[in-house]
Design an enzyme around this catalytic site. Structure first.
Site, PDB file in Angstrom:
ATOM      1  N   SER A 174      24.213  21.083 -10.797  1.00  0.00           N
ATOM      2  CA  SER A 174      24.454  22.700 -11.401  1.00  0.00           C
ATOM      3  C   SER A 174      23.162  22.597  -9.660  1.00  0.00           C
ATOM      4  O   SER A 174      23.312  22.738  -7.984  1.00  0.00           O
ATOM      5  CB  SER A 174      24.289  23.656 -11.907  1.00  0.00           C
ATOM      6  OG  SER A 174      24.313  24.864 -12.320  1.00  0.00           O
ATOM      7  N   ASP A 212      35.327  23.852 -14.448  1.00  0.00           N
ATOM      8  CA  ASP A 212      34.570  24.188 -13.902  1.00  0.00           C
ATOM      9  C   ASP A 212      34.786  25.502 -13.692  1.00  0.00           C
ATOM     10  O   ASP A 212      34.972  25.294 -12.712  1.00  0.00           O
ATOM     11  CB  ASP A 212      33.417  23.104 -13.339  1.00  0.00           C
ATOM     12  CG  ASP A 212      32.126  24.411 -12.856  1.00  0.00           C
ATOM     13  OD1 ASP A 212      31.659  25.118 -12.460  1.00  0.00           O
ATOM     14  OD2 ASP A 212      31.011  23.014 -12.262  1.00  0.00           O
ATOM     15  N   HIS A 272      31.688  23.885 -17.129  1.00  0.00           N
ATOM     16  CA  HIS A 272      30.169  23.347 -16.395  1.00  0.00           C
ATOM     17  C   HIS A 272      28.790  22.643 -16.881  1.00  0.00           C
ATOM     18  O   HIS A 272      28.170  22.358 -16.508  1.00  0.00           O
ATOM     19  CB  HIS A 272      29.835  25.384 -15.782  1.00  0.00           C
ATOM     20  CG  HIS A 272      28.952  25.097 -14.165  1.00  0.00           C
ATOM     21  ND1 HIS A 272      28.676  24.142 -13.457  1.00  0.00           N
ATOM     22  CD2 HIS A 272      27.520  25.354 -14.795  1.00  0.00           C
ATOM     23  CE1 HIS A 272      27.876  24.483 -12.575  1.00  0.00           C
ATOM     24  NE2 HIS A 272      27.043  25.002 -13.239  1.00  0.00           N
TER      25      HIS A 272
END
Length: 368
Positions: free
Chosen positions: A163, A308, A345
């Protein structure tokens, strides 16, 4: 028993992901430390009298005659910390004896970035909204100082991040192209934060700053309207729609989960300090690595998942950026299909999904 999805950085003890049974920790107990930098100057022109950077290491540094070494640098996501990797899904799949990043063979470095965990934050410095408005560029720069000035690491076998840490990985490859043998950005894109990813960040930050109880950042107790509203937006973006449909197939099941998440948030309101959250999501404002992808010299594998919501799974975004703008075929782009194993995600923490790609990356970046 379910564990709550990585809501706002609770070290990925997530309620929306299925809990695995308890397992004995086989990876070594990390060694913790702090790096203190006096009068740290941020790119904004602001300074901090003392910047504290907290870190953990596993294993021992080994430097070879040719200058190569066994150092691996792994970077966490927004509002997370080094703790988010020390669980069965990540460390248990990578760091145990015989695994790809066996901590008996590698020197693994995990740090709490500026504004995160036990490093200097708006909350723990008492500066609130007067804390310097750091950006990703500041975070990468201080990480380089941590490695070279404090830990004596001048080269890395692998730079990897998830991320926000994935975005930092792209920046590392561009800014320090000869510093590493391999790069693995996960759950990120090498482009500006735009579209839906920027949309929810703006909503998130505006919800905090529009709450009268925020008081310009000088609240005495957490402004709950801001906290609940902003964190609800984040939760929606973090979870995968298919995963939610599987895990909560009825209205009542989903409502019960929402109630539990609200309780979790209220019970941990100070952990989710809104100033810390606000700063963390503002830090991506100047992120824009696309133009400099050609500077990357190390083999790179970028991994995203198709469910995601934060990073569009469109291969026309990721693959051309990796394959066309990086010289000599160094880049590989992988989009893992949505399945009953992905969770949106947060799939980045499930190392079993992508560890085979890591095996291949380390093999093709091995020094001859």
């Amino acid at each position: 028993m379910k564990r709550h999805l990585f809501v706002l950085g609770l070290h990925l003890l997530s309620p929306l992901a299925k809990a695995q049974g308890p397992a004995e920790q086989a990876w070594p107990t990390p060694t913790a430390g702090n790096f203190t930098i006096p009068n740290f100057a941020f790119d904004s022109g602001e300074t901090l009298d003392v910047l504290e950077l907290h870190y953990k290491t596993l294993g021992k540094l080994q430097v070879n005659d040719d200058g190569s070494n066994n150092a691996v640098f792994i970077m966490h996501g927004s509002t997370g910390s080094s703790e988010q990797f020390l669980n069965d899904d990540f460390a248990g799949a990578l760091f145990n004896p015989g695994q790809i990043l066996d901590a008996d063979k590698y020197f693994i470095i995990l740090r709490d970035s500026i504004g995160h965990g036990n490093s200097s934050t708006p909350r723990n410095t008492g500066l609130h909204a007067r804390f310097p408005k750091y950006q990703y560029s500041d975070m990468v720069r201080v990480d380089h100082q941590l490695l070279t000035e404090h830990l004596g690491v001048y080269h890395l076998r692998l730079v990897m991040g998830v991320s926000m840490g994935g975005m930092h990985t792209w920046m590392w490859g561009e800014q320090h192209p000869d510093f590493m043998d391999a790069l693995m950005p996960i759950a990120s894109l090498p482009v500006q934060i735009t579209g839906q990813n920027r949309l929810w960040r703006r909503f998130f930050m505006d919800l905090i700053q529009s709450d009268p109880e925020w008081k310009g950042g000088d609240y005495e107790t957490q402004p709950l309207m801001a906290l609940q509203g902003a964190m609800s937006v984040l939760q929606v973006m973090f979870a995968g729609p298919q995963h939610l449909a599987r895990e909560f197939p009825t209205r009542d099941a989903m409502d019960e989960e929402v109630d539990q998440l609200s309780e979790l948030l209220l019970d941990n309101r100070d952990y989710y300090d809104v100033n810390n959250q606000l700063y963390a999501y503002n830090a991506s404002y100047t992120y824009d690595p696309e133009a400099d992808l050609g500077k990357i010299m190390a083999p790179l594998t970028a991994v995203n998942t198709a469910d995601d919501l934060m990073n569009p799974p469109d291969p026309d975004i990721l693959r051309p950026a990796v394959q066309n703008q990086m010289a000599e075929g160094l880049g590989k782009a992988v989009i893992i299909p949505a399945s009953n194993k992905t969770i949106g995600h947060g799939s980045y923490i499930l190392a079993d999904l992508w560890k085979d790609e890591l095996v291949q990356l380390l093999a093709r970046s091995e020094r001859s």
